[in-house]
Design an enzyme around this catalytic site. Sequence first.
Site, PDB file in Angstrom:
ATOM      1  CG  HIS A 191      41.959  34.805  27.015  1.00 59.80           C
ATOM      2  ND1 HIS A 191      42.379  33.908  26.488  1.00 59.80           N
ATOM      3  CD2 HIS A 191      42.870  34.218  28.071  1.00 59.80           C
ATOM      4  CE1 HIS A 191      42.840  32.463  26.928  1.00 59.80           C
ATOM      5  NE2 HIS A 191      43.475  33.296  27.818  1.00 59.80           N
ATOM      6  CB  CYS A 207      35.677  33.273  44.043  1.00 63.74           C
ATOM      7  SG  CYS A 207      36.588  31.933  43.745  1.00 63.74           S
ATOM      8  CG  ASP A 227      41.358  26.805  38.163  1.00 65.23           C
ATOM      9  OD1 ASP A 227      41.293  26.606  36.838  1.00 65.23           O
ATOM     10  OD2 ASP A 227      41.682  27.533  38.506  1.00 65.23           O
ATOM     11  CD  GLU A 273      41.207  27.752  42.678  1.00 66.39           C
ATOM     12  OE1 GLU A 273      41.435  28.267  41.342  1.00 66.39           O
ATOM     13  OE2 GLU A 273      42.471  26.715  42.359  1.00 66.39           O
TER      14      GLU A 273
END
Length: 818
Positions: A440, A747, A701, A677
């Site tokens: 993150h 994406c 994912d 995904e």
Amino acid sequence: MSAPGGPGGSRVGIVVVSHSRALAEAAVGLAAEMLSGQAVRIAVAAGLDETTFGTDAVRIAAAVEEVDDGDGVVVLMDLGSALLSAEMALEMLADDVRERVVLSPAPLVEGLLVASVVAAGGADRAEVAAEARAALLAKDTHLDEAPVPEPGPAAGGHLTGTFVVANRHGLHARPAARLVGEVRRLDADVTVRNLTTGAGPVPAGSLSRVATLGALHGHEVEVAAVGREAREAVDRVLALAARSFDEAPDPAEEPAGTAPSAGPVAASPGIAIGPAAHLRAASVPVDERPAGPPEQEQRRLADALAAVRQDVARARDRTGPAQAGVFEAHLLLLDDDELTGAARAGIDAGTSAPGAWARAVAALESQWAALPDPYLRARAADVRAVGDQVLRALAGEAPDRGVDVDGVLVADDLTPVRAGALDPRRVLGVALAGGSPTSHAAILVRSLGIPAVVAAGSGLLDVPDGTPLVVDGTAGRLLVDPPAAVVEEYQARRRELAGEHARDAAEAPRDAVTRDGRRVEVGANVGSVADARAAAAAGADGVGLLRTEVLFLDRDRPPTAEEQEQEYRAVLDALAGRPVTIRTLDVGGDKPLRYWPQAAEANPFLGVRGVRLSLTRPDLLATQLAAVCRAARHGPVRLMFPMVTVVEEVLAVRRLLAEAAAPGPVPDGLRVGVMVEVPAVALNVEAFLPHVDFLSIGTNDLTQYTLAAERGHPALAALADPLDPAVLRLVAETASRAAGRASVSVCGEVAADPAALPVLVGLGVRELSVAPSAVAGVKAAVRRLDSGACAGLARRCLAAAGAAEVRALVRTASPDGP
Ligand code: PEP
Ligand code: MG
């Protein structure tokens, strides 16, 4: 005396003649270092005894006989009478032996090192002698202010590839010897050039010339080849480089001017140059004496917890959903009964709020730090971070005071709150000892445009404050106190990058079209209206992914249809007529909502998330679909569903969409698609095609599910590479089957990876969606591509054995793009 030997090795012997035995033996010791156990016959004829200087022809002749195995002997000498003694020794030898002896004019130390390595590689005595003789070239070139590059096959009609030297000591004799050995066998003229310093090109078949490149750890080297086996030569060199030239890692030593670790990992592109500035959690003084009665201290603690809760929630809302999980974890800690209960008990027992809180945090932190699982153990940092924030709030300090540094921020890891609060005007770069590029903190640092490397190793933390650092966040290099010349090179490179960036930004509003005329739509991933404005300003062709969950987080009730419609229309307005892809709520056990309690799950990423969760509350999904339908009457909207696995889910959401649009029909222009995904969708894509207008591949994912490697897990960063051929095959399957029937975009974060771009285009992807800050660069990169050549590259990548080979293949492609 012999250098340490193993099986095999050269049969050419080497004799070291010196006035000093100590000198000769030390030189042999140095050579042995380079040989890493390979056998070379080396004899010393030096000094009249251990301590008396002088040379002795009889001893030299005996030394020659000792190492002569029939393939000849190269004699290296220091100076003066050493030459005379050696010549005299030749007279003493039998004719056949004498014919096999070469007296070398090479400098003793350099000559011996090079000769040993070449001899170990199996060269004959003429080659060993020639290499020894050229041994001063490395020094010559290094000390020469303007080395003259040799004209070589790089001049034209050649194949090239580049690699980054991963060896901790650079391309020194041992790896260079492997390089030389590899190319000599082939029918090709091969040269190498140090792109980082500009040295070369030099013939890759000459060890002494390769040494002149001065290729250090992290330097980028270009290999160029012409001739019948040119392709094989380049491929072999790149494969060898990917294996670090078969050199075993040596964790005990640190070369000067490189990162003190097994190697930093690129986390945020760009170059930063500045002094190391350590992030040290400024310790907050803890006064154990209560300022008032326990009730007053309890209130202090409650207020501080509430204030921090608000800070964390704000920080979470500033970021995308990918990072939200960490903030949610921090919020859970702030409400953790064990932690807050222990603090409250301490206050009741007469301790101040800060004192009781600090003890409770320390107790929990040490429990976590003792856990056997390294990943969980690392979570102790979360406890510390949250504890720190509350202590600051109790002391009335600003929550992010700890980021008060100027220069290149050096830290073990960063909390998302701190990463999000970095000021790019003061924090020039970030170098983390730990972390992963998908952490993150890394995603946040990237969105701030601060160059960063992560996973540089704990040695980084010993680098003193103020030490000059160079962070190359594009190539994943960290140079500690590099020489001035290297700093100048990086400064020049940084200026170049800034120029490129400005040029790319000026061109960004134009369509991105490949050299052969294929348009690639480059949209942006956004989470808010502010992001959407940034995307439009950056020249995005639309919004390829609106993460609507940002609107749903940190509130006590879900947003109404009106609130949602307003938000979606504001995003449409910002994009002024360009399409906006609205993704329905994508949350789950990993990102729980306050007003939507969910049962705890052992594996939240495999649990009820995305569309699975939405389908458990059709009322909430219907509200969102109604808002999307209303917005779609005002602009081009694409509606997208996340985490779809089976066709039945698509049929169910389409039914709900028709109901939500009532009393009218589903707006005409509203296109409906799903994210790819889950590998099952890519593998079964034919079944989905009749029900969708488009597919958007979420590689973040898709990679975690294909490789069974949790995204953002610090220990799995290298494994979870979206360029793994297994992931690429799923992309290829999706793109080829959907061609002409549904549009396909990518994406996930990989869409902005320069290495991935030619492969994705080659697989037929014509739409990408990236962070707004990456739009201009991606469009510029598209313009350099040729889609036909990309297709060829993509085919080779699909056949690769792993992600490393895919990346090597991309690097092999010409610098102007395949
Ligand atoms: C993805 O999974 O690649 C994606 C774009 O979705 P998110 O990162 O929001 O899960
Ligand atoms: Mg996703």
